[in-house]
Design a protein around this motif. Sequence first.
Motif, mmCIF file in Angstrom:
data_model
loop_
_atom_site.group_PDB
_atom_site.id
_atom_site.type_symbol
_atom_site.label_atom_id
_atom_site.label_comp_id
_atom_site.label_asym_id
_atom_site.label_seq_id
_atom_site.Cartn_x
_atom_site.Cartn_y
_atom_site.Cartn_z
ATOM 1 N N ILE A 249 0.823 -1.205 0.000
ATOM 2 C CA ILE A 249 0.000 0.000 0.000
ATOM 3 C C ILE A 249 0.859 1.257 0.000
ATOM 4 N N GLY A 250 2.067 1.158 0.516
ATOM 5 C CA GLY A 250 2.947 2.324 0.567
ATOM 6 C C GLY A 250 3.260 2.902 -0.794
ATOM 7 N N ALA A 251 3.144 2.090 -1.844
ATOM 8 C CA ALA A 251 3.440 2.572 -3.190
ATOM 9 C C ALA A 251 2.229 3.234 -3.848
ATOM 10 N N TRP A 252 1.074 3.152 -3.195
ATOM 11 C CA TRP A 252 -0.124 3.762 -3.777
ATOM 12 C C TRP A 252 -0.023 5.291 -3.725
ATOM 13 N N ILE A 257 -5.561 5.697 -3.342
ATOM 14 C CA ILE A 257 -6.255 5.488 -2.074
ATOM 15 C C ILE A 257 -7.689 5.994 -2.162
ATOM 16 N N VAL A 258 -7.869 7.162 -2.774
ATOM 17 C CA VAL A 258 -9.214 7.729 -2.919
ATOM 18 C C VAL A 258 -10.097 6.790 -3.722
ATOM 19 N N THR A 259 -9.574 6.266 -4.824
ATOM 20 C CA THR A 259 -10.351 5.341 -5.663
ATOM 21 C C THR A 259 -10.701 4.076 -4.898
ATOM 22 N N TYR A 260 -9.756 3.567 -4.133
ATOM 23 C CA TYR A 260 -10.000 2.352 -3.339
ATOM 24 C C TYR A 260 -11.112 2.581 -2.318
ATOM 25 N N GLY A 264 -13.647 0.348 -3.882
ATOM 26 C CA GLY A 264 -13.250 -0.961 -3.378
ATOM 27 C C GLY A 264 -12.231 -1.665 -4.255
ATOM 28 N N PHE A 265 -11.738 -0.988 -5.313
ATOM 29 C CA PHE A 265 -10.763 -1.607 -6.218
ATOM 30 C C PHE A 265 -9.373 -1.019 -5.993
ATOM 31 N N THR A 266 -8.369 -1.895 -5.968
ATOM 32 C CA THR A 266 -6.980 -1.481 -5.801
ATOM 33 C C THR A 266 -6.406 -1.056 -7.155
ATOM 34 N N PRO A 267 -5.220 -0.434 -7.180
ATOM 35 C CA PRO A 267 -4.595 -0.069 -8.462
ATOM 36 C C PRO A 267 -4.334 -1.278 -9.353
ATOM 37 N N ASP A 268 -4.237 -2.483 -8.757
ATOM 38 C CA ASP A 268 -4.015 -3.703 -9.536
ATOM 39 C C ASP A 268 -5.323 -4.393 -9.907
ATOM 40 N N PHE A 269 -6.436 -3.701 -9.714
ATOM 41 C CA PHE A 269 -7.767 -4.202 -10.056
ATOM 42 C C PHE A 269 -8.189 -5.395 -9.211
ATOM 43 N N GLN A 280 -14.988 0.010 3.759
ATOM 44 C CA GLN A 280 -14.983 0.690 2.462
ATOM 45 C C GLN A 280 -16.394 1.140 2.073
ATOM 46 N N LYS A 281 -17.386 0.307 2.311
ATOM 47 C CA LYS A 281 -18.763 0.682 1.989
ATOM 48 C C LYS A 281 -19.196 1.911 2.787
#
Length: 305
Positions: A249-252, A257-260, A264-269, A280-281
Motif C-alpha cells: 500500500i505504501g506505493a499507492w 487510495i481515494v479510488t480504493y 473498493g478496487f486497488t490499483p491492480d484491479f 470501504q462501503k
Amino acid sequence: MGARVRKLVSAVVLFGATAGGVAWFLTKPEPWPAAHWEGLGEPDLANGERVFWAGGCTSCHAAPKTEGDARLVLSGGLPLKSPFGTFHVPNISPDESAGIGSWTLAEFGTAMTRGAGRNGEHLYPSFPYGSYARLTSKDVNDLWGFLKTLPKSTNVAPPHDLRFPYNIRLVLGGWKLLFFTDKPRVTVDTGNPKLARGQYLVEGPGHCGECHTPRNTLGGFEADRWLAGAPNPEGEGRIPNITPGSKSIGAWSESDIVTYLETGFTPDFDSVGGSMVEVQKNLARLPAGDREAIAAYLKAVPARE
C-alpha cells in the motif's frame, strides 16, 4: 505483644485503605461536566449522518448478516472475540429500554469520548472511545441527533464473557491511566486544512488505528508503530500496514487510495476483502473531500516497515 500486633494490623489496614483511595482517585471515571454539552443547539442531522458513516456504527452494532435498511437497526449482539474473552456489542438503537433512547446527550457524549457509562462505570475499550475521544462536541451532538431518527430494537445483547481479572471494571481505570488520551497520534501539518481533516477522520471517528496499529500485552497501542499493521482481532491473518512504509500500500498514490475507498478496487484491479469490505462501503458514503483528506493523511504519516 497483642497491642503491638493490633497496632500493626491497624496501620496496614489504614495504609491499604489510603492506597486504595488514592488509586480510585487516580483511576475513577471522569465524565464531562454538564456545561460541556450546553449551547450546541439543534443537531445538524446531515452532518450527524456523515459522522455515523465515518464511524462505521453499523459494522458492529447492526445485527450480523443484515442488508439494506436493516443495517440501520442498531440492535447489537455481535460477539467480538479477543485474548481477554468475548465482548458482546450492545444495542444502541433509540429504544428506551433495550437501547439508549432514554440517555441524555451528556451521557452519550461521556460514553463516546470518556469511556464512562451512564451509571459512572468504566466502559471496555472494545468500544473504541480511545479514538472517539477526538470527536468535537458538535459532531457528538449531531451524531446523537441522527441516531435518534433510526429504528428502535428491543433486542438485549448478552453480557460480556471475560476472563479474570478483565471482568473487573475497576481494572479499566488503570488501563485508561496508562493508555487513554485525546491527543493526536502523530504530528502532521495541521496548518493544511486537508491534512487536519484527514487526521481528524482517521484518528477520530474513523478509528483506523484500532485495527491497523499493533498493541502491547495490556491492549494499549504501540505508539511508535502507528498504523503499521497488526494481528487480525478476529483471529485470522493480519491487518495490513497502511503507512508509506508498507511494501504494498505504501506505493499507492493519493488518488489510488481515494479510488480504493470509493470503489473498493486497488490499483491492480483487485477488490477489497475481509472486514475492510464494511469499512470501504461506509467510507464510500462520505463526501469526496473527506476521502481525499484521508488519503492525504495516510501519505503524510511516518513510514513504518
